[in-house]
Design a protein around this motif. Structure first.
Motif, PDB file in Angstrom:
ATOM      1  N   GLY A 210       7.350  -4.803   3.133  1.00  0.00           N
ATOM      2  CA  GLY A 210       8.347  -3.766   3.388  1.00  0.00           C
ATOM      3  C   GLY A 210       7.887  -2.863   4.533  1.00  0.00           C
ATOM      4  N   ASN A 211       8.770  -1.950   4.955  1.00  0.00           N
ATOM      5  CA  ASN A 211       8.371  -0.974   5.977  1.00  0.00           C
ATOM      6  C   ASN A 211       7.273  -0.079   5.438  1.00  0.00           C
ATOM      7  N   ARG A 212       6.244   0.131   6.266  1.00  0.00           N
ATOM      8  CA  ARG A 212       5.126   0.897   5.721  1.00  0.00           C
ATOM      9  C   ARG A 212       5.054   2.311   6.296  1.00  0.00           C
ATOM     10  N   VAL A 213       4.501   3.171   5.465  1.00  0.00           N
ATOM     11  CA  VAL A 213       4.310   4.566   5.838  1.00  0.00           C
ATOM     12  C   VAL A 213       2.811   4.808   5.921  1.00  0.00           C
ATOM     13  N   GLU A 214       2.388   5.485   6.977  1.00  0.00           N
ATOM     14  CA  GLU A 214       0.959   5.793   7.091  1.00  0.00           C
ATOM     15  C   GLU A 214       0.713   7.256   6.752  1.00  0.00           C
ATOM     16  N   ILE A 215      -0.307   7.490   5.934  1.00  0.00           N
ATOM     17  CA  ILE A 215      -0.647   8.868   5.573  1.00  0.00           C
ATOM     18  C   ILE A 215      -2.000   9.186   6.180  1.00  0.00           C
ATOM     19  N   LYS A 216      -2.024  10.230   6.999  1.00  0.00           N
ATOM     20  CA  LYS A 216      -3.247  10.585   7.727  1.00  0.00           C
ATOM     21  C   LYS A 216      -4.067  11.628   6.964  1.00  0.00           C
ATOM     22  N   ASN A 217      -5.342  11.716   7.332  1.00  0.00           N
ATOM     23  CA  ASN A 217      -6.212  12.832   6.942  1.00  0.00           C
ATOM     24  C   ASN A 217      -6.246  13.136   5.448  1.00  0.00           C
ATOM     25  N   LEU A 218      -6.668  12.188   4.665  1.00  0.00           N
ATOM     26  CA  LEU A 218      -6.818  12.434   3.230  1.00  0.00           C
ATOM     27  C   LEU A 218      -8.291  12.731   2.953  1.00  0.00           C
ATOM     28  N   ASN A 219      -8.552  13.942   2.466  1.00  0.00           N
ATOM     29  CA  ASN A 219      -9.932  14.416   2.383  1.00  0.00           C
ATOM     30  C   ASN A 219     -10.594  14.239   1.034  1.00  0.00           C
ATOM     31  N   SER A 220      -9.891  13.643   0.095  1.00  0.00           N
ATOM     32  CA  SER A 220     -10.530  13.400  -1.200  1.00  0.00           C
ATOM     33  C   SER A 220      -9.906  12.160  -1.819  1.00  0.00           C
ATOM     34  N   MET A 221     -10.672  11.541  -2.718  1.00  0.00           N
ATOM     35  CA  MET A 221     -10.158  10.350  -3.406  1.00  0.00           C
ATOM     36  C   MET A 221      -8.961  10.734  -4.265  1.00  0.00           C
ATOM     37  N   LYS A 222      -9.006  11.942  -4.823  1.00  0.00           N
ATOM     38  CA  LYS A 222      -7.889  12.415  -5.647  1.00  0.00           C
ATOM     39  C   LYS A 222      -6.607  12.475  -4.831  1.00  0.00           C
ATOM     40  N   ALA A 223      -6.713  12.994  -3.592  1.00  0.00           N
ATOM     41  CA  ALA A 223      -5.524  13.099  -2.738  1.00  0.00           C
ATOM     42  C   ALA A 223      -4.963  11.708  -2.455  1.00  0.00           C
ATOM     43  N   VAL A 224      -5.846  10.729  -2.251  1.00  0.00           N
ATOM     44  CA  VAL A 224      -5.377   9.356  -1.992  1.00  0.00           C
ATOM     45  C   VAL A 224      -4.576   8.850  -3.192  1.00  0.00           C
ATOM     46  N   SER A 225      -5.129   9.036  -4.387  1.00  0.00           N
ATOM     47  CA  SER A 225      -4.438   8.571  -5.599  1.00  0.00           C
ATOM     48  C   SER A 225      -3.083   9.264  -5.743  1.00  0.00           C
ATOM     49  N   LYS A 226      -3.085  10.585  -5.502  1.00  0.00           N
ATOM     50  CA  LYS A 226      -1.830  11.343  -5.668  1.00  0.00           C
ATOM     51  C   LYS A 226      -0.777  10.895  -4.678  1.00  0.00           C
ATOM     52  N   VAL A 227      -1.176  10.712  -3.420  1.00  0.00           N
ATOM     53  CA  VAL A 227      -0.177  10.376  -2.400  1.00  0.00           C
ATOM     54  C   VAL A 227       0.393   8.980  -2.656  1.00  0.00           C
ATOM     55  N   ILE A 228      -0.420   8.082  -3.152  1.00  0.00           N
ATOM     56  CA  ILE A 228       0.099   6.730  -3.425  1.00  0.00           C
ATOM     57  C   ILE A 228       1.131   6.788  -4.556  1.00  0.00           C
ATOM     58  N   THR A 229       0.781   7.504  -5.623  1.00  0.00           N
ATOM     59  CA  THR A 229       1.726   7.658  -6.736  1.00  0.00           C
ATOM     60  C   THR A 229       3.028   8.290  -6.233  1.00  0.00           C
ATOM     61  N   TYR A 230       2.880   9.297  -5.381  1.00  0.00           N
ATOM     62  CA  TYR A 230       4.068   9.982  -4.853  1.00  0.00           C
ATOM     63  C   TYR A 230       4.915   9.040  -4.002  1.00  0.00           C
ATOM     64  N   GLU A 231       4.254   8.290  -3.118  1.00  0.00           N
ATOM     65  CA  GLU A 231       5.000   7.398  -2.214  1.00  0.00           C
ATOM     66  C   GLU A 231       5.674   6.256  -2.984  1.00  0.00           C
ATOM     67  N   ILE A 232       5.031   5.779  -4.043  1.00  0.00           N
ATOM     68  CA  ILE A 232       5.646   4.708  -4.835  1.00  0.00           C
ATOM     69  C   ILE A 232       6.997   5.197  -5.374  1.00  0.00           C
ATOM     70  N   SER A 233       7.028   6.450  -5.853  1.00  0.00           N
ATOM     71  CA  SER A 233       8.298   6.913  -6.413  1.00  0.00           C
ATOM     72  C   SER A 233       9.280   7.291  -5.292  1.00  0.00           C
ATOM     73  N   ARG A 234       8.793   7.900  -4.215  1.00  0.00           N
ATOM     74  CA  ARG A 234       9.702   8.282  -3.113  1.00  0.00           C
ATOM     75  C   ARG A 234      10.342   7.040  -2.477  1.00  0.00           C
ATOM     76  N   GLN A 235       9.495   6.043  -2.164  1.00  0.00           N
ATOM     77  CA  GLN A 235      10.036   4.846  -1.511  1.00  0.00           C
ATOM     78  C   GLN A 235      10.923   4.051  -2.483  1.00  0.00           C
ATOM     79  N   GLY A 236      10.519   4.037  -3.768  1.00  0.00           N
ATOM     80  CA  GLY A 236      11.300   3.325  -4.781  1.00  0.00           C
ATOM     81  C   GLY A 236      12.708   3.899  -4.894  1.00  0.00           C
ATOM     82  N   GLU A 237      12.796   5.237  -4.863  1.00  0.00           N
ATOM     83  CA  GLU A 237      14.118   5.880  -4.952  1.00  0.00           C
ATOM     84  C   GLU A 237      14.992   5.520  -3.758  1.00  0.00           C
TER      85      GLU A 237
END
Ligand SMILES: [Zn+2]
Length: 480
Positions: A210-237
């Motif tokens: 599918g079309n991909r989104v790039e997320i820049k400048n993630l400064n913690s592993m927690k932020a990476v996990s959160k942004v992926i969860t967020y993008e899964i629901s945003r892109q899914g919608e």
């Protein structure tokens, strides 16, 4: 979920060298702004960069540890773009000839191994840092060039990850690997380790990305996990509504917990890469690669498997033990002294020692109990019982004394003598007739009370198994 997520990750790791990539300036973190700069890292006209050999050695180590094919011919390229923290208008990076390509990392998720392929490993220089004053009304920004020119290693995966858990395991494994081979301090709070994620969704079973989104400048592993969860629901919608996911670069807002559009793919940069003319291309000889390979220590994922297979430690415990190299060394040191208590030693380390290390905010190498002392405690535990062993452990931490010395000093050896204990049991029953009767009438709690009374008298030294047996015998024998 009807969609499958496809994730690739770029990791930026600052290498732990004393000096910068192309000059002799210090890389020390936290100094006064702009005190670690020179004409080279400021990109003043007429200067010539000279490559830091250590930085290249470290990069080679990483590429070898990640099982990459090593490029025997390597050079640097200029990546042209303008940004206020980049005084030269280009970043010296590698585009055409990376240090390594086509490597992999083995990760473990829910006990299952999976191979995450590494696309490439390349070396580049850090940019400076923009500082935005928090003074109200401040309409300017400041630049600190101390970081400009610090060696930065970029590790790029293939889009192989399919869940947040896989990404978390990959980040953890990679971080451990870098720490094990000693090339980066991996301090995320100081920016030594940062991530960029590319995330897309596709219908399950589809072979097309599918079309991909790039997320820049993630400064913690927690932020990476959160942004992926967020993008899964945003892109899914979006996909559910029949809309397209735009190819774009987004930024993660860790306060509002949303990702925001930074720029679209159409606006994306053309970096006009060309070979850096001021640095000579160089050859990596096979001998150097072989020597590097031989010097790589056992990596955490292998050590974890070995702990499970050879030292009868559970996979979960092995994961905790090998997360920190020094902790794993400590455990192995214990096991070397005595092979009979592997499971028990790992329990002590994971449940008791780690708790103390956290409380005291120290590392295992500063811990007062040496492997020899821990093994001795575990060995004499059967003679003092579990709960006294915990007290002895605490006393060892307070005094630095050995377990046997404490046991001797405080006369803590457990009472296992049945006839001696039986006398006490008789006495306790006599003094607590009510409880004894209650037990006879089926109140199970009464037994615990009687044992508790006996423990008080014996200062916790009575063997609880023998006590239970004796009480049951005496109480069933006593006339109702
Ligand atoms: Zn410099």
């Amino acid at each position: 979920m009807k969609y499958e997520v496809v994730i690739g990750l770029e990791t930026h790791a600052e290498l732990d060298t004393e000096s910068k990539l192309f000059c002799g300036c210090s890389t020390k973190f936290g100094s006064e702004p702009n005190t670690q700069t020179c004409p080279v890292c400021l990109g003043l006209p007429g200067v010539l960069p000279v490559m830091n050999k250590k930085a290249f050695e470290y990069s080679l180590k990483v590429a070898v540890a990640l099982s990459c094919e090593i490029n025997k011919f390597t050079n640097f390229d200029r990546k042209s773009y303008y940004y206020p923290d980049l005084p030269k208008n280009y970043q010296t990076s590698q585009n055409y000839f990376n240090i390594g390509n086509n490597g992999y990392v083995d990760i473990v998720v829910a006990g299952k191994e999976k191979k995450i392929n590494i696309h490439n490993v390349h070396l580049e220089e850090e940019a400076g840092k923009l500082v935005h004053p928090e003074t109200s009304g401040a309409n300017y920004s400041l630049v600190d060039f101390n970081r400009a020119g610090v060696p930065l290693l970029e590790i790029v995966t293939q889009p192989d990850m399919r869940s947040v858990e896989e990404v978390e395991s990959y980040m953890q494994t990679l971080r451990n690997t870098l720490l094990y081979i000693g090339v980066s301090d991996c301090k995320m709070e100081e920016g030594s380790l940062r991530f960029e994620a590319s995330i897309s969704l596709r219908e399950h079973g589809s072979g097309v990305f599918g079309n991909r989104v790039e997320i820049k400048n993630l400064n913690s592993m927690k932020a990476v996990s959160k942004v992926i969860t967020y993008e899964i629901s945003r892109q899914g919608e979006l996909l559910d509504k029949g809309e397209d996911v735009l190819m774009e670069t987004r930024l993660w807002d860790d306060v509002d917990l949303v990702s925001r559009r930074m720029r679209s793919k159409e606006e994306s940069h053309d970096y006009r890469y060309f070979p850096e003319p001021d640095l000579v291309p160089f050859q990596v000889e096979q001998k150097w690669i072989d020597e590097t390979k031989a010097a790589i220590p056992e990596l955490p994922v292998n050590r974890r498997l070995r702990f499970v297979n050879e030292l009868s430690v559970s996979d979960y415990d092995a994961g905790i033990l090998t997360e920190d190299k020094l902790l794993a060394d400590y455990f192995e040191e214990c096991v070397k002294i005595s092979q009979d208590f592997e499971k028990e030693l790992s329990n002590w380390i994971i449940n008791d020692i780690l708790r103390v290390l956290n409380e005291q905010k120290i590392n295992i190498q500063d811990f007062v109990i040496s492997p020899e002392m821990l093994v001795e405690l575990v060995k004499i535990k059967p003679t003092i019982g579990n709960s006294i062993a915990k007290d002895v452990f605490a006393e060892m931490i307070n005094t630095g004394k050995s377990a046997s010395a404490i046991v001797k000093e405080k006369d803590l050896v457990r009472m296992d003598d049945t006839s001696e204990l039986d006398e006490i049991v008789i006495k306790v029953i006599e003094e607590n007739r009510q409880a004894a009767e209650d037990y006879g009438q089926g109140k199970k709690n009464a037994l615990a009370f009687l044992i508790g009374q006996t423990m008080k008298i014996t200062k916790g030294k009575a063997n609880p198994k023998i006590l239970t047996k004796l009480f049951k015998q005496r109480l069933s024998a006593s006339p109702e």
